[in-house]
Design a protein around this motif. Sequence first.
Motif, PDB file in Angstrom:
ATOM      1  N   ASP A   7       0.866  -1.178   0.000  1.00  0.00           N
ATOM      2  CA  ASP A   7       0.000   0.000   0.000  1.00  0.00           C
ATOM      3  C   ASP A   7       0.905   1.230   0.000  1.00  0.00           C
ATOM      4  O   ASP A   7       1.546   1.554   1.005  1.00  0.00           O
ATOM      5  CB  ASP A   7      -0.897  -0.018   1.236  1.00  0.00           C
ATOM      6  N   ARG A   8       0.971   1.909  -1.131  1.00  0.00           N
ATOM      7  CA  ARG A   8       1.878   3.058  -1.307  1.00  0.00           C
ATOM      8  C   ARG A   8       1.617   4.143  -0.256  1.00  0.00           C
ATOM      9  O   ARG A   8       2.549   4.741   0.256  1.00  0.00           O
ATOM     10  CB  ARG A   8       1.697   3.624  -2.720  1.00  0.00           C
ATOM     11  N   GLU A   9       0.371   4.392   0.061  1.00  0.00           N
ATOM     12  CA  GLU A   9       0.052   5.448   1.027  1.00  0.00           C
ATOM     13  C   GLU A   9       0.569   5.098   2.423  1.00  0.00           C
ATOM     14  O   GLU A   9       1.097   5.961   3.124  1.00  0.00           O
ATOM     15  CB  GLU A   9      -1.457   5.705   1.065  1.00  0.00           C
ATOM     16  N   VAL A  10       0.439   3.842   2.826  1.00  0.00           N
ATOM     17  CA  VAL A  10       0.956   3.413   4.126  1.00  0.00           C
ATOM     18  C   VAL A  10       2.478   3.521   4.139  1.00  0.00           C
ATOM     19  O   VAL A  10       3.073   4.010   5.112  1.00  0.00           O
ATOM     20  CB  VAL A  10       0.499   1.978   4.460  1.00  0.00           C
ATOM     21  N   LEU A  12       4.319   5.527   2.344  1.00  0.00           N
ATOM     22  CA  LEU A  12       4.657   6.944   2.357  1.00  0.00           C
ATOM     23  C   LEU A  12       4.483   7.553   3.748  1.00  0.00           C
ATOM     24  O   LEU A  12       5.356   8.282   4.229  1.00  0.00           O
ATOM     25  CB  LEU A  12       3.807   7.702   1.335  1.00  0.00           C
ATOM     26  N   GLN A  13       3.383   7.254   4.405  1.00  0.00           N
ATOM     27  CA  GLN A  13       3.146   7.797   5.743  1.00  0.00           C
ATOM     28  C   GLN A  13       4.185   7.289   6.746  1.00  0.00           C
ATOM     29  O   GLN A  13       4.627   8.037   7.622  1.00  0.00           O
ATOM     30  CB  GLN A  13       1.722   7.484   6.217  1.00  0.00           C
ATOM     31  N   THR A  14       4.566   6.039   6.604  1.00  0.00           N
ATOM     32  CA  THR A  14       5.607   5.476   7.470  1.00  0.00           C
ATOM     33  C   THR A  14       6.929   6.193   7.223  1.00  0.00           C
ATOM     34  O   THR A  14       7.632   6.576   8.175  1.00  0.00           O
ATOM     35  CB  THR A  14       5.759   3.964   7.222  1.00  0.00           C
ATOM     36  N   VAL A  60      10.653   5.199  -1.653  1.00  0.00           N
ATOM     37  CA  VAL A  60       9.428   5.935  -1.983  1.00  0.00           C
ATOM     38  C   VAL A  60       9.624   6.841  -3.202  1.00  0.00           C
ATOM     39  O   VAL A  60       8.771   7.660  -3.514  1.00  0.00           O
ATOM     40  CB  VAL A  60       8.891   6.748  -0.772  1.00  0.00           C
ATOM     41  N   SER A 109       6.670  15.042  -0.911  1.00  0.00           N
ATOM     42  CA  SER A 109       5.391  14.462  -0.485  1.00  0.00           C
ATOM     43  C   SER A 109       4.208  15.261  -1.025  1.00  0.00           C
ATOM     44  O   SER A 109       3.102  14.736  -1.163  1.00  0.00           O
ATOM     45  CB  SER A 109       5.300  14.364   1.034  1.00  0.00           C
TER      46      SER A 109
END
Length: 119
Positions: A7-10, A12-14, A60, A109
């Motif tokens: 999951d790219r969003e997870v 990225l947030q990490t 990322v 980001s």
Amino acid sequence: MDELGIDREVLLQTFLAEAEETFVHMEQALVALEARPNDDQLLHGLFRDAHTLKGSAGLVAFDAVRDLAHDLEEVLERLRKRTLVVSDGLVTLLLRSVDVLRDAVADASAGSAAPSDAV
């Protein structure tokens, strides 16, 4: 999710959370390094932080951040090898580099692929 189930969003947030923790740690270590310029543990920790940030930014696809972290890593390696000496001016420059890295992460980001003028 991509074809590997990532999951790219997870991811990225990490990365963003860990990058901010790294920046705070680097700032604290640089301030301490000013007082203890021959502290190998501080130098090794700073190098590891830059190295980890470089690798994570590559994961990322934040290429400008990766490249900047690589440049910082090279300076820190020179400090570790004692081919460059810690000075107040250098610590100030390294602290500014952390600020520039932080801004580069924010820019990436937000979708900007180009590095800022500060880079």
